[in-house]
Design a protein around this motif. Structure first.
Motif, mmCIF file in Angstrom:
data_model
loop_
_atom_site.group_PDB
_atom_site.id
_atom_site.type_symbol
_atom_site.label_atom_id
_atom_site.label_comp_id
_atom_site.label_asym_id
_atom_site.label_seq_id
_atom_site.Cartn_x
_atom_site.Cartn_y
_atom_site.Cartn_z
ATOM 1 N N GLN A 63 16.776 -21.705 54.359
ATOM 2 C CA GLN A 63 16.893 -22.498 55.588
ATOM 3 C C GLN A 63 15.692 -23.413 55.777
ATOM 4 O O GLN A 63 14.660 -23.236 55.149
ATOM 5 C CB GLN A 63 17.094 -21.599 56.820
ATOM 6 N N HIS A 64 15.851 -24.385 56.653
ATOM 7 C CA HIS A 64 14.804 -25.348 57.015
ATOM 8 C C HIS A 64 14.346 -26.185 55.819
ATOM 9 O O HIS A 64 13.172 -26.501 55.689
ATOM 10 C CB HIS A 64 13.591 -24.658 57.645
ATOM 11 N N GLN A 66 15.008 -29.749 53.647
ATOM 12 C CA GLN A 66 15.665 -31.053 53.614
ATOM 13 C C GLN A 66 16.706 -31.056 52.494
ATOM 14 O O GLN A 66 16.449 -30.545 51.399
ATOM 15 C CB GLN A 66 14.645 -32.168 53.351
ATOM 16 N N SER A 67 17.855 -31.651 52.748
ATOM 17 C CA SER A 67 18.926 -31.635 51.752
ATOM 18 C C SER A 67 18.538 -32.370 50.477
ATOM 19 O O SER A 67 18.942 -31.975 49.387
ATOM 20 C CB SER A 67 20.206 -32.233 52.340
ATOM 21 N N TRP A 68 17.709 -33.404 50.575
ATOM 22 C CA TRP A 68 17.357 -34.146 49.375
ATOM 23 C C TRP A 68 16.373 -33.395 48.476
ATOM 24 O O TRP A 68 16.147 -33.788 47.333
ATOM 25 C CB TRP A 68 16.869 -35.556 49.701
ATOM 26 N N TYR A 69 15.794 -32.302 48.961
ATOM 27 C CA TYR A 69 14.945 -31.473 48.088
ATOM 28 C C TYR A 69 15.756 -30.829 46.966
ATOM 29 O O TYR A 69 15.204 -30.430 45.948
ATOM 30 C CB TYR A 69 14.228 -30.383 48.883
ATOM 31 N N TRP A 70 17.072 -30.738 47.175
ATOM 32 C CA TRP A 70 17.930 -30.146 46.147
ATOM 33 C C TRP A 70 17.964 -30.999 44.878
ATOM 34 O O TRP A 70 18.394 -30.527 43.828
ATOM 35 C CB TRP A 70 19.343 -29.952 46.687
#
Length: 165
Positions: A63-64, A66-70
């Motif tokens: 959780q917590h 950022q989606s772009w860290y994926w």
């Protein structure tokens, strides 16, 4: 704390160089994309097992974030593939020198601009000069000996006296 950070950074540098050599040798046998797949898969298995041992259930706590860290894993594919190709085309020392200089240059840019969630660190000309000195060292390393080798071989030819046998 600083000494530990320095030692870990030195260890990381040596491991990157070691991994690059291993990756290059694997690439000679199975090709670039298979090497990239194998390197990242074995890295996944190793890090997953260590994470389970060290962090336990927290391994799955995402959780917590950022989606772009994926995208980090996809970036890793580019890193491994490009490094393997660079080593094949340039040799280990020259390729790693360029990689490290590029890494330092982009880190300076990202820090100075505060991009990607980093705390902005004021740019200084000393930092840029430091990067340029490293670039100059790479150029000297790569091209500094070329003139000497050429003159050595021409000197040998000029001073060779044919034997009278």
């Amino acid at each position: 704390m600083i000494i530990t950070g320095i030692l870990l950074a030195l260890l990381a540098g040596s491991l990157v160089s070691l991994q690059t050599i291993f990756n290059s040798k694997v690439n000679e046998r199975i090709g670039s994309w298979s090497t990239t797949t194998m390197v990242l898969f074995t890295g996944f298995i190793a890090s997953f097992v260590i994470s389970l041992l060290v962090e336990g259930k927290n391994t799955f706590s995402l959780q917590h974030m950022q989606s772009w860290y994926w995208l980090s894993g996809a970036i890793g594919v580019g890193v491994v593939f490009c490094l393997v190709q660079g080593m094949k085309l340039l040799g280990p020392t020259y390729a790693i020198s360029i990689v490290l200089t590029s890494q330092l240059s982009f880190a300076l840019l990202f820090d100075s601009m505060g991009w990607l969630g980093l705390e902005q660190i004021p740019f200084s000309w000393n930092q840029l000069i430091g990067v340029l000195v490293i670039v100059g060292g790479i150029v000297l390393f790569k091209f500094g000996g070329l003139k000497k080798e050429t003159s050595d071989s021409s000197d040998k030819q000029a001073h060779t006296v044919p034997s009278k046998s």
